[in-house]
Scaffold this motif. Structure first.
Motif, PDB file in Angstrom:
ATOM      1  N   PHE A  62       0.810  -1.134   0.041  1.00 24.80           N
ATOM      2  CA  PHE A  62       0.080   0.083   0.065  1.00 24.80           C
ATOM      3  C   PHE A  62       0.882   1.287   0.022  1.00 24.80           C
ATOM      4  N   ARG A  63       0.127   2.380  -0.214  1.00 26.44           N
ATOM      5  CA  ARG A  63       0.941   3.846  -0.124  1.00 26.44           C
ATOM      6  C   ARG A  63       0.536   4.271   0.942  1.00 26.44           C
ATOM      7  N   THR A  64       1.531   5.035   1.783  1.00 30.06           N
ATOM      8  CA  THR A  64       1.005   5.631   3.080  1.00 30.06           C
ATOM      9  C   THR A  64       0.748   6.941   2.625  1.00 30.06           C
ATOM     10  N   ILE A  65       0.056   7.745   3.750  1.00 25.74           N
ATOM     11  CA  ILE A  65      -0.460   9.086   3.323  1.00 25.74           C
ATOM     12  C   ILE A  65       0.690   9.784   2.684  1.00 25.74           C
ATOM     13  N   TYR A  66       2.027   9.642   3.248  1.00 22.16           N
ATOM     14  CA  TYR A  66       3.120  10.479   2.971  1.00 22.16           C
ATOM     15  C   TYR A  66       3.659   9.984   1.340  1.00 22.16           C
ATOM     16  N   GLY A  67       3.100   8.998   0.773  1.00 22.35           N
ATOM     17  CA  GLY A  67       3.205   8.418  -0.487  1.00 22.35           C
ATOM     18  C   GLY A  67       4.216   7.423  -0.460  1.00 22.35           C
ATOM     19  N   ALA A  68       4.963   6.876   0.467  1.00 28.39           N
ATOM     20  CA  ALA A  68       5.753   5.698   0.553  1.00 28.39           C
ATOM     21  C   ALA A  68       5.365   4.655   0.153  1.00 28.39           C
ATOM     22  N   VAL A 119       4.645  -2.526   2.751  1.00 26.46           N
ATOM     23  CA  VAL A 119       3.824  -3.792   2.726  1.00 26.46           C
ATOM     24  C   VAL A 119       3.826  -3.956   4.449  1.00 26.46           C
ATOM     25  N   ILE A 120       2.633  -4.769   4.489  1.00 26.02           N
ATOM     26  CA  ILE A 120       2.359  -5.405   5.734  1.00 26.02           C
ATOM     27  C   ILE A 120       1.841  -6.883   5.644  1.00 26.02           C
ATOM     28  N   PRO A 121       2.334  -7.714   6.694  1.00 18.59           N
ATOM     29  CA  PRO A 121       1.660  -9.034   6.335  1.00 18.59           C
ATOM     30  C   PRO A 121       0.096  -9.146   6.344  1.00 18.59           C
ATOM     31  N   LEU A 122      -0.413  -9.531   5.533  1.00 14.68           N
ATOM     32  CA  LEU A 122      -1.990  -9.541   5.421  1.00 14.68           C
ATOM     33  C   LEU A 122      -2.464 -10.047   6.535  1.00 14.68           C
ATOM     34  N   ALA A 123      -1.929 -11.045   7.098  1.00 14.86           N
ATOM     35  CA  ALA A 123      -2.342 -11.975   8.444  1.00 14.86           C
ATOM     36  C   ALA A 123      -2.779 -10.993   9.600  1.00 14.86           C
ATOM     37  N   PRO A 142      15.254   0.924  15.353  1.00 19.55           N
ATOM     38  CA  PRO A 142      13.988   0.370  15.449  1.00 19.55           C
ATOM     39  C   PRO A 142      12.722   1.443  15.168  1.00 19.55           C
ATOM     40  N   GLY A 143      11.565   1.024  14.578  1.00 18.64           N
ATOM     41  CA  GLY A 143      10.675   2.104  14.409  1.00 18.64           C
ATOM     42  C   GLY A 143       9.434   1.649  13.480  1.00 18.64           C
ATOM     43  N   GLU A 144       8.578   2.384  13.021  1.00 22.13           N
ATOM     44  CA  GLU A 144       7.597   1.956  12.419  1.00 22.13           C
ATOM     45  C   GLU A 144       7.919   0.893  11.139  1.00 22.13           C
ATOM     46  N   VAL A 145       9.059   1.216  10.795  1.00 22.18           N
ATOM     47  CA  VAL A 145       9.449   0.392   9.481  1.00 22.18           C
ATOM     48  C   VAL A 145      10.645  -0.654  10.022  1.00 22.18           C
ATOM     49  N   SER A 146      10.342  -1.996   9.941  1.00 23.85           N
ATOM     50  CA  SER A 146      11.368  -2.883  10.163  1.00 23.85           C
ATOM     51  C   SER A 146      12.566  -2.981   9.400  1.00 23.85           C
ATOM     52  N   GLY A 147      12.354  -2.640   8.133  1.00 23.06           N
ATOM     53  CA  GLY A 147      13.301  -3.016   6.873  1.00 23.06           C
ATOM     54  C   GLY A 147      13.016  -2.736   5.864  1.00 23.06           C
ATOM     55  N   VAL A 148      13.746  -3.182   4.600  1.00 26.61           N
ATOM     56  CA  VAL A 148      13.330  -2.832   3.419  1.00 26.61           C
ATOM     57  C   VAL A 148      13.435  -4.230   2.392  1.00 26.61           C
ATOM     58  N   THR A 149      12.456  -4.314   1.788  1.00 27.03           N
ATOM     59  CA  THR A 149      12.569  -5.676   0.830  1.00 27.03           C
ATOM     60  C   THR A 149      12.234  -5.228  -0.608  1.00 27.03           C
ATOM     61  N   LEU A 150      12.860  -6.033  -1.745  1.00 24.93           N
ATOM     62  CA  LEU A 150      12.550  -5.801  -3.034  1.00 24.93           C
ATOM     63  C   LEU A 150      11.013  -6.477  -3.507  1.00 24.93           C
ATOM     64  N   ILE A 151      10.304  -5.768  -4.186  1.00 18.36           N
ATOM     65  CA  ILE A 151       8.841  -6.185  -4.585  1.00 18.36           C
ATOM     66  C   ILE A 151       9.016  -5.866  -5.876  1.00 18.36           C
ATOM     67  N   ALA A 152       8.853  -6.605  -7.043  1.00 14.94           N
ATOM     68  CA  ALA A 152       8.916  -6.224  -8.460  1.00 14.94           C
ATOM     69  C   ALA A 152       9.982  -5.214  -8.624  1.00 14.94           C
ATOM     70  N   ILE A 201       9.165  -2.345   4.871  1.00 15.69           N
ATOM     71  CA  ILE A 201       8.055  -3.255   5.619  1.00 15.69           C
ATOM     72  C   ILE A 201       7.623  -2.693   7.045  1.00 15.69           C
ATOM     73  N   LEU A 202       6.212  -2.527   6.999  1.00 14.28           N
ATOM     74  CA  LEU A 202       6.070  -1.925   8.251  1.00 14.28           C
ATOM     75  C   LEU A 202       6.068  -2.968   9.509  1.00 14.28           C
ATOM     76  N   ASP A 203       6.714  -2.699  10.593  1.00 11.84           N
ATOM     77  CA  ASP A 203       6.711  -3.368  11.677  1.00 11.84           C
ATOM     78  C   ASP A 203       5.832  -3.260  12.544  1.00 11.84           C
ATOM     79  N   THR A 204       5.003  -4.581  12.369  1.00 14.06           N
ATOM     80  CA  THR A 204       3.746  -4.579  13.183  1.00 14.06           C
ATOM     81  C   THR A 204       4.263  -4.824  14.483  1.00 14.06           C
ATOM     82  N   TYR A 205       5.220  -5.565  14.683  1.00 13.52           N
ATOM     83  CA  TYR A 205       5.433  -5.818  16.389  1.00 13.52           C
ATOM     84  C   TYR A 205       5.773  -4.292  16.986  1.00 13.52           C
ATOM     85  N   TRP A 206       6.337  -3.454  16.203  1.00  6.48           N
ATOM     86  CA  TRP A 206       6.522  -2.282  16.915  1.00  6.48           C
ATOM     87  C   TRP A 206       5.524  -1.570  16.936  1.00  6.48           C
ATOM     88  N   LEU A 207       4.635  -1.722  15.822  1.00 11.20           N
ATOM     89  CA  LEU A 207       3.234  -0.892  16.204  1.00 11.20           C
ATOM     90  C   LEU A 207       2.598  -1.179  17.217  1.00 11.20           C
TER      91      LEU A 207
END
Lengths: 782, 121, 144
Positions: A560-566, A569-573, A651-661, A667-673
């Motif tokens: 998804f795109r955040t409000i700030y345009g970034a 991804v977030i685990p669908l689970a 540590p923060g809202e983002v736990s890391g970066v991954t490559l998609i296509a 990657i949104l850090d749900t744990y941190w959230l």
């Protein structure tokens, strides 16, 4: 044999017609020998003929009548009125049964015995009955007499009535426009009522039970299977479904063909079945049901199924497909090749289903009447064909709606509910590029008619009305339309094949003003809109997976795109659902943004600490215990995250970066959230630490949020030293030593393995939570 | 090839009989009643007549009596069809000149054996 | 053998259609579009209590689409129990033709090639003999 039975029907009918006058004459003069002989000859012939077929009822009836008439002929019994009535009642019944043979109706056999008994009733008793009044002669006979009408005449009546309905509608419109006096209106009302009644009656004359079609099946199945040395038991269901007489005739050949195919090619010989671990006798099920303005006929067998790959091979060698096209085919598409001309899996054409007629002809025949035939097959397990045929040439109640400035009709039988989008109990949620309507808490897939038809909508999304539809054989969905007009009775005419081929329409009709209207096919609309997901699949998509059994394929995630345009991804689970919220539902309170949804107040992340100025969309995230809202702009895609993750610097809202296509995605850090929100909730304090095998996807996506929800800080096994509790798979041997010694072992099977097994089943949530708190309690004591 | 004339007012019976007889390698001719059967016989003498009893215009019995009075070089064999297992009825037919009788409904085997009895199959 | 031929103009070209195939010639007005249908399906029109499927002959011949907004002349044919209206520019005449149908030797546009069964010589010149049925199937039929 089928030919012969038609001969038999035709001949018996001819005799009955010829006999018509004789019957009346004999009734008037029972002692007339010539007439007696004629009638005797009739029952005699019927008896002689039906012996060649399996028609025990007819045989019994005609035999009984013949016996009594023989006695009359030999002078052993007088032809009193009681006897005459009884014989005529039997002749009437013979006529009904023969007609039923032809049409397939079923006629109760309950009073057959009574009819026969009446023949042998003592003459005095029947005489007494007769002496009651002259009228009893007629009353003693079955009251129902029938005449034969040609289908042509029925068709003319039907189209006459259709025109009458149209004329009535037009008159009604003109009466509405011009001021008329009450007397005219009252007269018009009366005419309307008459037309409605007449229309019902005529419609009914054209309707027939589908039993008509089914009665011939047992015999056919028996004959065919014995001819082929197979054992097949037949189950027939839904014979009381009624449809247009013409439709029945149109379905007869396709149905026969599919049944023949099932026995010939589908069901294996008993030996093969036993070898395959199946019951030696095959099962063939034929069922019919009505669903809206469609009739669904299922023909399923438990035979060897359709070998899709074989079909593909043949299609390629017949140049119907290129190798490349063939490679792209899915299993269902491969099976559907059965409908292509010249593709039959059987190695040789047999006398049963050969005959140069293939499934392509079956499909063509069904499509010609505006129907659809689907096939579903599992190799080695069987095949199911589904014929969906519309009820054409009928008058159906429908709702008229419009989209893109054009009026369409929707069969009312498929409509569950009509709701206005302005209604408070309706909410539209976006999900993975599509939409879901939430109506009084129930979520159903949503599409827009204008989109489906490729026309420009005239009403804005918020002004649209939603029609909740339950199409034949499908699941409930909602369709947004520009305007809802009227409930009307419409005369449906079949649409030309080129129109039916769009798959969107079930027929055409004429509006009051005489302009054509297309009748929409609710199933076709759903299919075109891609709403073929069943309800469960949608729930699965929208909510956490029930049991992710294929963790190797990567984690399902929402891009998804955040409000700030970034892009993130977030685990669908962890995504419960997606909603739109208005700014006034969002408040800055107790140190953070919170959003009110219904009677819940959730912490809101993703928006910084500014209350947004306009409507935003939120992801509702849940770890099983706590809910968090995350504001975002829009959904880009559903993706599978398999790539390597580069951890974030801090540590923060983002736990890391991954490559998609090929694109870098955070990657949104749900744990941190959750931890962040929980800490705001709890107001801080040291959390107990739980070590998880975080490289296990189930542990990481499913269990982790639950444990975090229970107030734990989760670390990986690599960091187990600092942990208070360690959770591990019961199957894992390699468990890191834990100083505190608190280990919870989780097994994936529900059964306990022996007495010493203290592990906990992975979905035993209560057991899990109580084990955690037990261990936590020990920890605090210790 | 032996020939058979099927005399029956019921088209269904005629069809069934024709079907069976043809599988038994007979050439088959049909008549709807006794009178028609007589005129058929005048143009083409069959080896055997499969005769229904109860027919309009001219019944089986009448036909049989008339047939047996004719001065043909060779009389055809007559197998009459009945639904009654009635001794008197059968006797009357045999007395009128029938060679054999067959009960309706008949199947291939039955008809074949009856035809064998009268010596045409 | 004499045959009645209907002379009509389609996309500016005069063609002959066997009159035996033609049920009637009507004026079509107010065509209701059929969304998502092939390009040569102009829509539906009512004729008394019948619903005609209106075929844009030009589109079927791959010669562009016709204007269906105004009143148009159309040839009504019935195929497989369904009535169709083939939009034409004009219907000019019905003639009796007793000559031969000659094979087409010249190179003609693919759309015409699909629907033409031959050439006929009439008083007003040489023209293509058209099979009305094949106009129904439209350009997609061959591509598939």
């Amino acid at each position: 044999m089928e030919d012969l039975i038609n001969e038999f029907i035709a001949e018996t009918r001819e005799m009955l017609e010829a006999l018509g006058g004789e019957i009346v004459a004999w009734e008037a003069a029972p002692s007339d020998r010539a007439r007696l002989d004629e009638i005797f000859r009739f029952v005699h012939t019927v008896k002689g003929n039906c012996g060649f077929f399996d028609l025990p009822r007819l045989e019994t009836l005609s035999h009984a009548a013949e016996g009594v008439l023989a006695e009359v002929r030999s002078g052993e019994r007088p032809a009193d009125h009681g006897l005459v009535s009884a014989v005529l009642a039997i002749i009437d019944r013979i006529g009904e049964l023969v007609q039923a043979l032809e049409t397939g109706e079923s006629i109760s056999s309950a009073d057959d015995a009574q009819l026969i008994e009446a023949l042998t009733a003592s003459p005095s008793a029947s005489e007494r009955e007769h002496q009651g009044s002259a009228g009893t002669v007629l009353e003693g006979r079955k009251a129902v007499r029938s005449i034969r009408l040609s289908i042509d005449l029925l068709d003319r009546m039907m189209s006459g009535v259709s025109d009458m309905v149209l004329a009535r509608n037009e008159l009604s419109r003109r009466l509405r426009e011009a001021p008329t006096d009450l007397a005219v209106e009252a007269a018009f009302e009366r005419v309307s009522t008459c037309i409605a009644e007449m229309r019902d009656a005529i419609t009914r004359t054209r309707m027939q039970r589908i039993d008509n079609l089914f009665v011939t099946l047992p015999r056919m199945v028996r004959d065919l299977s014995s001819e082929l040395g197979k054992q097949v038991s037949l189950e027939v269901d839904g014979g009381d479904v009624e449809l247009d007489r013409e439709m029945i005739e149109m379905i007869r050949d396709p149905l026969t063909h599919i049944v023949r195919n099932a026995i010939d090619h589908g069901v294996e010989p008993p030996g093969d079945r036993t070898a395959a671990g199946k019951a030696s006798s095959g099962m063939l099920r034929v069922s019919a049901r009505q669903s809206g303005n469609q009739i669904l006929i299922d023909i399923s067998d438990d035979g060897r199924g359709i070998d899709g790959d074989k079909l593909v091979k043949k299609a390629v060698s017949n140049n119907l497909l290129t190798e490349q096209q063939a490679e792209r085919l899915g299993a269902a598409q491969k099976t559907a090749l059965i409908f292509e001309a010249g593709l039959s899996t059987a190695r040789e054409v047999t006398s049963i289903s050969g005959r140069g007629v293939g499934m392509d002809v079956v499909r063509a025949n069904i499509e010609r009447i505006g129907g659809v035939v689907d096939v579903d097959s599992k190799l080695g397990q069987g095949v199911r064909f589904t014929l969906r045929v519309p009820l054409t040439l009928t008058i159906i109640p429908a709702l008229t709606v419009s989209a893109g400035g054009q009026t369409f009709a929707i069969p009312r039988s498929a409509i569950e509910e009509i709701v206005r989008s302005k209604n408070d109990s309706v909410r539209v949620e976006a999900l993975g590029g599509s939409h879901v309507a939430s109506i009084r808490g129930k979520r159903i897939p949503l599409t827009w008619l204008a989109d489906v038809l490729g026309v420009a909508p005239e009403a804005s999304a918020s002004e649209q009305s939603f029609i909740v539809l339950k199409p034949a054989g499908g699941d409930v969905y909602a369709v947004g339309v520009d305007f809802v007009h009227d409930h009307e009775e419409l005369v449906i005419k079949p649409a030309a094949p080129v129109v039916m081929a769009t798959g969107l329409y079930a027929g055409t009709t004429l509006a009051d003003d005489g302009s054509p209207i297309l009748l929409l096919d609710p199933s076709g609309i759903a299919a075109r809109a891609g709403l073929l997901l069943d309800q469960n699949e949608l729930e699965k998509l929208a909510a956490r997976p029930h049991a992710p059994e294929a963790p190797q394929e990567g984690t399902q995630a929402l891009l998804f795109r955040t409000i700030y345009g970034a892009k993130r991804v977030i685990p669908l689970a962890v995504v419960e659902r997606i909603e739109d919220v208005l700014p006034d539902a969002i408040k800055l309170s107790a140190g953070r943004l919170r959003v009110a949804i219904g009677d819940e107040i959730l912490p809101l992340a993703g928006c910084g600490d500014q209350v947004p100025s306009h409507r935003i969309r939120i992801l509702r995230l849940s770890d099983g215990a706590t809910e968090v809202a995350y504001g975002f702009a829009d959904v880009a895609d559903l993706v599978s995250v398999t790539g390597e993750m580069k951890p974030a610097a801090s540590p923060g809202e983002v736990s890391g970066v991954t490559l998609i296509a090929g694109e870098q995605v955070e990657i949104l850090d749900t744990y941190w959230l959750f931890a962040d929100c929980a800490s705001t909730r709890d107001g801080g304090g040291r959390k107990p630490v739980c070590a998880l095998p975080t490289d296990d996807p189930w542990m990481n996506t499913i269990l982790r949020p639950i444990i975090e929800g229970a107030g734990y800080h989760v670390v990986s096994h690599a960091d187990a030293e600092a942990a208070d509790i360690l959770i591990t798979n019961a199957e894992d041997e390699d468990v890191p030593p834990l100083p505190s010694g608190q280990v919870v072992r989780i097994r994936s099977s529900a059964e306990v393995r022996g007495k010493a097994d203290d592990s906990i089943y992975r979905y035993d949530r209560t057991g899990l939570i109580s084990a955690l708190s037990r261990h936590a309690a020990k920890r605090t004591k210790g | 090839m032996k020939s058979c004339l099927v005399v029956d007012d019921s088209k269904v019976i005629r069809k069934v009989a024709r079907h069976i007889l043809e599988t038994l390698n007979f050439s088959v001719d049909e008549a709807e009643d006794g009178r028609q059967a007589l005129s058929r016989i005048e143009t083409k003498m069959p080896d055997v007549v499969l005769l229904d009893w109860n027919m309009p215009v001219m019944s089986g019995m009448e036909f049989l009596r008339t047939l047996r009075q004719q001065d043909f070089d060779v009389q055809p064999k007559v197998v009459f069809c009945t639904t009654e297992n009635d001794a008197a009825h059968i006797r009357a037919a045999i007395e009128a000149g029938a060679d054999e009788y067959v009960m309706k409904p008949f199947d291939r085997e039955t008809l074949e054996s009856k035809l064998q009895i009268v010596g045409v199959a | 053998m004499t045959e009645l031929l209907l002379i009509a103009t389609i996309a500016g070209e005069r063609v002959a259609i066997p009159a035996a195939d033609v049920e009637s010639v009507v004026e079509i007005e107010g065509v209701t579009p059929v969304p998502r249908s092939p390009v040569h399906v102009a829509g539906l029109a009512a004729l008394r209590s019948r619903v005609l499927t209106v075929i844009d002959s030009c589109a079927s011949l791959e010669l562009g689409t016709s204007d269906t907004g105004r009143s148009r002349e159309a040839i009504v044919i019935e195929v497989g129990g369904y009535p169709y209206a083939l939009l034409v520019d004009t219907v000019e005449d019905v003639i009796e033709h007793s000559g031969k149908v000659r094979p087409i030797r010249t190179s003609i546009a693919p759309g015409w090639r699909r629907v033409a069964t031959g050439m006929v010589e009439t008083e007003s010149g040489l023209m293509l003999l058209i099979d009305a049925n094949s106009i129904l199937s439209g350009p997609t039929a061959e591509a598939a």
